[in-house]
Scaffold this motif. Structure first.
Motif, PDB file in Angstrom:
ATOM      1  N   ASP A 257       6.476  90.605 -24.063  1.00 41.77           N
ATOM      2  CA  ASP A 257       5.055  90.916 -23.915  1.00 41.77           C
ATOM      3  C   ASP A 257       4.799  91.852 -22.752  1.00 41.77           C
ATOM      4  OD1 ASP A 257       5.645  88.895 -22.018  1.00 41.77           O
ATOM      5  OD2 ASP A 257       3.569  88.214 -22.002  1.00 41.77           O
TER       6      ASP A 257
ATOM      7  N   GLN B  91       2.477  92.830 -19.671  1.00 43.54           N
ATOM      8  CA  GLN B  91       1.528  92.223 -18.737  1.00 43.54           C
ATOM      9  C   GLN B  91       0.939  93.277 -17.793  1.00 43.54           C
ATOM     10  OE1 GLN B  91       1.472  88.474 -17.660  1.00 43.54           O
ATOM     11  NE2 GLN B  91       2.638  87.766 -19.396  1.00 43.54           N
TER      12      GLN B  91
ATOM     13  N   ARG C 198      -2.502  92.498 -23.061  1.00 41.83           N
ATOM     14  CA  ARG C 198      -1.332  91.627 -23.267  1.00 41.83           C
ATOM     15  C   ARG C 198      -0.912  91.661 -24.729  1.00 41.83           C
ATOM     16  NH1 ARG C 198       0.030  85.353 -22.179  1.00 41.83           N
ATOM     17  NH2 ARG C 198       2.295  85.659 -22.208  1.00 41.83           N
TER      18      ARG C 198
ATOM     19  N   ASN D 100      -5.025  82.244 -20.560  1.00 42.62           N
ATOM     20  CA  ASN D 100      -4.767  83.639 -20.205  1.00 42.62           C
ATOM     21  C   ASN D 100      -6.000  84.317 -19.587  1.00 42.62           C
ATOM     22  OD1 ASN D 100      -2.896  85.853 -20.138  1.00 42.62           O
ATOM     23  ND2 ASN D 100      -4.110  86.790 -21.750  1.00 42.62           N
TER      24      ASN D 100
END
Length: 128
Positions: free
Chosen positions: A54, A56, A96, A120
């Motif tokens: 992922d 970030q 994200r 998140n």
């Protein structure tokens, strides 16, 4: 506009179907920042052996953020990218983006759960 479509590709689409390869080339050329994020994640996913990779890092500017949002906001683009890289895409907040190995069903379902979305959140992402 989501994509910058070359005249010859537009004419071809007006006559009938276009290939994933032609569509992917249009995505890659129209959304270079978004494509670079996806390509980097695909590379990490294939080399790290993790169930997902992922992003970030926040995009450098609003134009880049817009590219990422346009890519994930289109079912056609998402589907083509998923087929091209043989991954499953997921998205949270403004940047994200995650690519999942198709076999990583549990990790994918956890990432796209309401709980994960709530966890998140942060004040700096409210207006992204």
């Amino acid at each position: 506009m989501s994509l910058t479509v070359p005249a010859d590709l537009l004419e071809k689409a007006q006559r009938g179907p276009v290939s994933d390869e032609e569509f992917i080339a249009c995505i890659r050329d129209s959304l270079p920042f978004a494509w670079s994020v996806v390509a980097e994640l695909a590379e990490r996913l294939s080399t790290d052996g993790a169930p997902f990779a992922d992003n970030q890092k926040e995009p450098p500017d609003e134009q880049a953020r817009g590219q990422l949002l346009r890519l994930v906001g289109s079912d056609a683009m998402r589907g083509a990218v998923e087929r091209y890289f043989n991954v499953r895409l997921a998205f949270q907040n403004c940047h994200r983006l995650a690519l999942f190995d198709p076999a990583a069903r549990s990790a994918y379902h956890e990432f796209v759960s309401p709980r994960a979305q709530l966890l998140n959140q942060s004040p700096e992402l409210v207006n992204c």
